[in-house]
Motif scaffolding. Structure first.
Motif, PDB file in Angstrom:
ATOM      1  N   PHE A  42      -2.997  -8.300  -3.937  1.00  0.00           N
ATOM      2  CA  PHE A  42      -2.211  -8.945  -2.889  1.00  0.00           C
ATOM      3  C   PHE A  42      -2.796  -8.520  -1.550  1.00  0.00           C
ATOM      4  O   PHE A  42      -3.169  -7.362  -1.375  1.00  0.00           O
ATOM      5  N   LEU A  43      -2.866  -9.451  -0.618  1.00  0.00           N
ATOM      6  CA  LEU A  43      -3.380  -9.144   0.726  1.00  0.00           C
ATOM      7  C   LEU A  43      -2.241  -9.228   1.726  1.00  0.00           C
ATOM      8  O   LEU A  43      -1.621 -10.280   1.897  1.00  0.00           O
ATOM      9  N   TYR A  44      -1.961  -8.094   2.387  1.00  0.00           N
ATOM     10  CA  TYR A  44      -0.941  -8.028   3.437  1.00  0.00           C
ATOM     11  C   TYR A  44      -1.644  -8.265   4.766  1.00  0.00           C
ATOM     12  O   TYR A  44      -2.496  -7.470   5.184  1.00  0.00           O
ATOM     13  N   CYS A  45      -1.323  -9.386   5.436  1.00  0.00           N
ATOM     14  CA  CYS A  45      -2.102  -9.797   6.604  1.00  0.00           C
ATOM     15  C   CYS A  45      -1.217 -10.557   7.587  1.00  0.00           C
ATOM     16  O   CYS A  45      -0.016 -10.738   7.359  1.00  0.00           O
ATOM     17  N   ASP A  61      -3.466 -13.989  -3.396  1.00  0.00           N
ATOM     18  CA  ASP A  61      -2.055 -14.018  -2.985  1.00  0.00           C
ATOM     19  C   ASP A  61      -1.876 -13.241  -1.682  1.00  0.00           C
ATOM     20  O   ASP A  61      -2.285 -12.079  -1.583  1.00  0.00           O
ATOM     21  N   CYS A  62      -1.258 -13.873  -0.696  1.00  0.00           N
ATOM     22  CA  CYS A  62      -1.079 -13.245   0.611  1.00  0.00           C
ATOM     23  C   CYS A  62       0.387 -12.938   0.872  1.00  0.00           C
ATOM     24  O   CYS A  62       1.274 -13.742   0.573  1.00  0.00           O
ATOM     25  N   LEU A  63       0.638 -11.762   1.438  1.00  0.00           N
ATOM     26  CA  LEU A  63       1.955 -11.342   1.886  1.00  0.00           C
ATOM     27  C   LEU A  63       1.853 -11.113   3.390  1.00  0.00           C
ATOM     28  O   LEU A  63       0.823 -10.629   3.869  1.00  0.00           O
ATOM     29  N   TYR A  64       2.903 -11.418   4.133  1.00  0.00           N
ATOM     30  CA  TYR A  64       2.748 -11.475   5.580  1.00  0.00           C
ATOM     31  C   TYR A  64       3.486 -10.383   6.335  1.00  0.00           C
ATOM     32  O   TYR A  64       4.634 -10.035   6.013  1.00  0.00           O
ATOM     33  N   HIS A  65       2.783  -9.864   7.336  1.00  0.00           N
ATOM     34  CA  HIS A  65       3.374  -8.906   8.259  1.00  0.00           C
ATOM     35  C   HIS A  65       4.368  -9.641   9.149  1.00  0.00           C
ATOM     36  O   HIS A  65       4.060 -10.699   9.689  1.00  0.00           O
ATOM     37  N   ASN A  80       9.979  -3.314   7.200  1.00  0.00           N
ATOM     38  CA  ASN A  80      10.820  -3.374   6.008  1.00  0.00           C
ATOM     39  C   ASN A  80      10.212  -4.277   4.937  1.00  0.00           C
ATOM     40  O   ASN A  80      10.302  -3.988   3.739  1.00  0.00           O
ATOM     41  N   ALA A  81       9.586  -5.370   5.370  1.00  0.00           N
ATOM     42  CA  ALA A  81       8.977  -6.288   4.404  1.00  0.00           C
ATOM     43  C   ALA A  81       7.864  -5.582   3.630  1.00  0.00           C
ATOM     44  O   ALA A  81       7.763  -5.720   2.405  1.00  0.00           O
ATOM     45  N   PHE A  82       7.041  -4.796   4.335  1.00  0.00           N
ATOM     46  CA  PHE A  82       5.963  -4.053   3.683  1.00  0.00           C
ATOM     47  C   PHE A  82       6.537  -3.113   2.624  1.00  0.00           C
ATOM     48  O   PHE A  82       6.032  -3.054   1.494  1.00  0.00           O
ATOM     49  N   VAL A  83       7.578  -2.389   2.972  1.00  0.00           N
ATOM     50  CA  VAL A  83       8.184  -1.437   2.044  1.00  0.00           C
ATOM     51  C   VAL A  83       8.775  -2.160   0.836  1.00  0.00           C
ATOM     52  O   VAL A  83       8.647  -1.713  -0.310  1.00  0.00           O
ATOM     53  N   GLN A  84       9.394  -3.298   1.077  1.00  0.00           N
ATOM     54  CA  GLN A  84       9.981  -4.068  -0.020  1.00  0.00           C
ATOM     55  C   GLN A  84       8.916  -4.600  -0.969  1.00  0.00           C
ATOM     56  O   GLN A  84       9.132  -4.668  -2.186  1.00  0.00           O
ATOM     57  N   TYR A  85       7.763  -4.988  -0.414  1.00  0.00           N
ATOM     58  CA  TYR A  85       6.678  -5.490  -1.264  1.00  0.00           C
ATOM     59  C   TYR A  85       6.215  -4.418  -2.249  1.00  0.00           C
ATOM     60  O   TYR A  85       5.846  -4.720  -3.385  1.00  0.00           O
ATOM     61  N   TRP A 103      -0.500   5.393  10.122  1.00  0.00           N
ATOM     62  CA  TRP A 103       0.672   6.250  10.318  1.00  0.00           C
ATOM     63  C   TRP A 103       1.919   5.705   9.620  1.00  0.00           C
ATOM     64  O   TRP A 103       2.567   6.453   8.867  1.00  0.00           O
ATOM     65  N   PRO A 104       2.316   4.459   9.841  1.00  0.00           N
ATOM     66  CA  PRO A 104       3.500   3.978   9.108  1.00  0.00           C
ATOM     67  C   PRO A 104       3.290   3.926   7.602  1.00  0.00           C
ATOM     68  O   PRO A 104       4.218   4.218   6.836  1.00  0.00           O
ATOM     69  N   ALA A 105       2.079   3.564   7.159  1.00  0.00           N
ATOM     70  CA  ALA A 105       1.821   3.516   5.714  1.00  0.00           C
ATOM     71  C   ALA A 105       1.972   4.908   5.109  1.00  0.00           C
ATOM     72  O   ALA A 105       2.612   5.083   4.058  1.00  0.00           O
ATOM     73  N   SER A 106       1.390   5.898   5.760  1.00  0.00           N
ATOM     74  CA  SER A 106       1.489   7.271   5.259  1.00  0.00           C
ATOM     75  C   SER A 106       2.939   7.755   5.279  1.00  0.00           C
ATOM     76  O   SER A 106       3.392   8.439   4.360  1.00  0.00           O
ATOM     77  N   PHE A 107       3.669   7.387   6.322  1.00  0.00           N
ATOM     78  CA  PHE A 107       5.072   7.806   6.453  1.00  0.00           C
ATOM     79  C   PHE A 107       5.920   7.265   5.299  1.00  0.00           C
ATOM     80  O   PHE A 107       6.650   8.012   4.643  1.00  0.00           O
ATOM     81  N   TYR A 108       5.819   5.970   5.042  1.00  0.00           N
ATOM     82  CA  TYR A 108       6.637   5.371   3.989  1.00  0.00           C
ATOM     83  C   TYR A 108       6.184   5.793   2.597  1.00  0.00           C
ATOM     84  O   TYR A 108       7.003   5.910   1.680  1.00  0.00           O
ATOM     85  N   LEU A 109       4.903   6.030   2.430  1.00  0.00           N
ATOM     86  CA  LEU A 109       4.404   6.418   1.109  1.00  0.00           C
ATOM     87  C   LEU A 109       4.649   7.892   0.804  1.00  0.00           C
ATOM     88  O   LEU A 109       4.458   8.321  -0.339  1.00  0.00           O
ATOM     89  N   LYS A 110       5.073   8.661   1.793  1.00  0.00           N
ATOM     90  CA  LYS A 110       5.453  10.046   1.530  1.00  0.00           C
ATOM     91  C   LYS A 110       6.567  10.100   0.486  1.00  0.00           C
ATOM     92  O   LYS A 110       6.662  11.040  -0.294  1.00  0.00           O
ATOM     93  N   ARG A 111       7.413   9.076   0.520  1.00  0.00           N
ATOM     94  CA  ARG A 111       8.553   9.043  -0.401  1.00  0.00           C
ATOM     95  C   ARG A 111       8.250   8.254  -1.674  1.00  0.00           C
ATOM     96  O   ARG A 111       9.120   8.136  -2.534  1.00  0.00           O
ATOM     97  N   LYS A 112       7.070   7.716  -1.768  1.00  0.00           N
ATOM     98  CA  LYS A 112       6.679   6.953  -2.955  1.00  0.00           C
ATOM     99  C   LYS A 112       5.431   7.609  -3.538  1.00  0.00           C
ATOM    100  O   LYS A 112       4.312   7.120  -3.393  1.00  0.00           O
TER     101      LYS A 112
END
Length: 389
Positions: A42-45, A61-65, A80-85, A103-112
């Protein structure tokens, strides 16, 4: 132990650029490699960005910011959309290409903790990120892919990512589609360059245009020089089309400079006698190396990477100071006056270039890097150590 060829993974690629350059082409290349290996990608773009349009054409397959491209701390709630994906598509690996998203990716993935985090850096980093919260988030990175070893000191110095997390991939270029010399016109020297379609200012093109005009006025070569400015976006859609055409007309270069549309820049750059790289914001461009691998002498913006490339492998091309029309003219003159020598050096050095920058080496480094960090994540979860590797 994870097996990248046996165990199907769901991989989310994050590329939020609006440009069409080396970084975006690498992101799509990685998507295709993973998909061909059997993984779900999946491409987040950004919606309607060039990379989005190219991805859709390739069936990715594309997912959107959602929301602003600004990703400062106060706006992370917009992700929130990124986290839900991550949950919706059961993502096991996130591969990012944008420093601002680190930074946000690392922050949210700390809990995943089950999800691996990979970054590809192929641009220069100017700021130093050494505050406590930077260091805390950087620990979450599992792997850093670098196209060239010369980038290691810069990334390590600015981000303090441990050297042990670096993997060197090359650029994955050099498809063997060389154009025979009989297919090229012998009545002029043809020089190519590329634009991405996102540009809003003509200044980045002005030096190359002026250099070609000056070279023809000087008439020091036995043949005229013609510049082909290629784009994978129709010139009718360019914001700066009128100003570029006006500049060409004002200097009387309509017979020597042409705006060309192409379906594939990697093929277009092989139909000329020399190639000029224009992007000074990346250490080394994929199109430039692709030209070298197909025996096309190239003129590159002078960066630490391009200087080292030609120092280690001989004069396969030349470098110039970005924005210096006079040096572009002089270096093109040098190339065409001793053209046979460049071709001989390119022929003899091609195997070594393929070894470092070719697609097979790149594919192996990418997939083996994935396998290594997925295995480490499995061990981490098994031993219940959620704070990182």
């Amino acid at each position: 132990m994870a097996n990248i060829f046996r165990d199907q993974q769901n991989i989310l690629y994050v590329c939020l650029g609006s440009k069409w350059g080396t970084r975006e082409r690498m992101a799509l290349k990685d998507c295709l490699i993973a998909r061909e290996t059997g993984h779900n990608v999946f491409l987040y773009c950004l919606r309607d960005s060039i990379v989005n349009l190219k991805a859709k054409a390739l069936g990715i397959d594309c997912l959107y910011h959602v929301g602003s491209i600004s990703l400062n701390f106060l706006k992370w709630h917009r992700l929130n959309a990124f986290v839900q994906y991550l949950t919706k598509f059961n993502i096991s690996l996130v591969h990012c290409y944008d420093l601002s998203f680190l930074w946000p990716a690392s922050f949210y993935l700390k809990r995943k903790t089950k999800i691996s985090l990979v970054f590809t850096f192929n641009h220069e980093i100017k700021k130093f990120y050494k505050k406590f919260w930077h260091r805390n988030l950087i620990r979450r990175i599992d792997q850093v892919f670098l196209p060239i070893k010369e980038m290691a000191d810069g990334v390590h110095g600015h981000l303090e990512v441990p050297i042990r997390k670096f993997e060197y991939t090359g650029l994955g270029v050099g498809r063997d589609i060389r154009i025979s010399t009989s297919d090229k016109s012998t009545g002029a020297w043809f020089v190519g360059c590329a634009v991405g379609g996102h540009e809003k200012d003509i200044d980045f093109l002005r030096p190359a245009i002026n250099a070609i005009s000056s070279l023809n006025t000087k008439a020091s070569l036995s043949k005229k020089v013609k510049l082909l400015i290629y784009s994978e976006i129709s010139w009718d859609k360019f914001l700066l089309q009128d100003s570029v055409r006006e500049l060409i007309s004002d200097i009387g270069a309509n017979d020597h400079i042409f705006l060309e549309f192409t379906d594939d820049l990697t093929e277009a750059c092989l139909k000329v006698d020399a190639w000029i790289g224009l992007d000074a914001k990346v250490p080394i461009e994929d199109l430039l190396v692709n030209s070298l691998l197909n025996n096309i002498p190239s003129l590159a913006p002078r960066t630490y990477a391009t200087k080292e490339l030609f120092r280690k492998r001989g004069r396969l091309g030349e470098t110039y100071k970005s924005g210096d029309a006079r040096e572009i003219r002089e270096k093109l003159e040098k190339i065409f006056n001793t053209y046979a020598g460049y071709i001989d050096r390119l022929e003899s050095g091609r195997d070594e270039l393929v070894s470092d920058f070719g697609i097979e080496f790149y594919k192996n480094q990418l997939l083996m890097g994935y396998e290594k960090i997925l295995t480490k994540r499995e061990r981490l979860i098994r031993h219940k150590r959620p704070k990182g590797l």
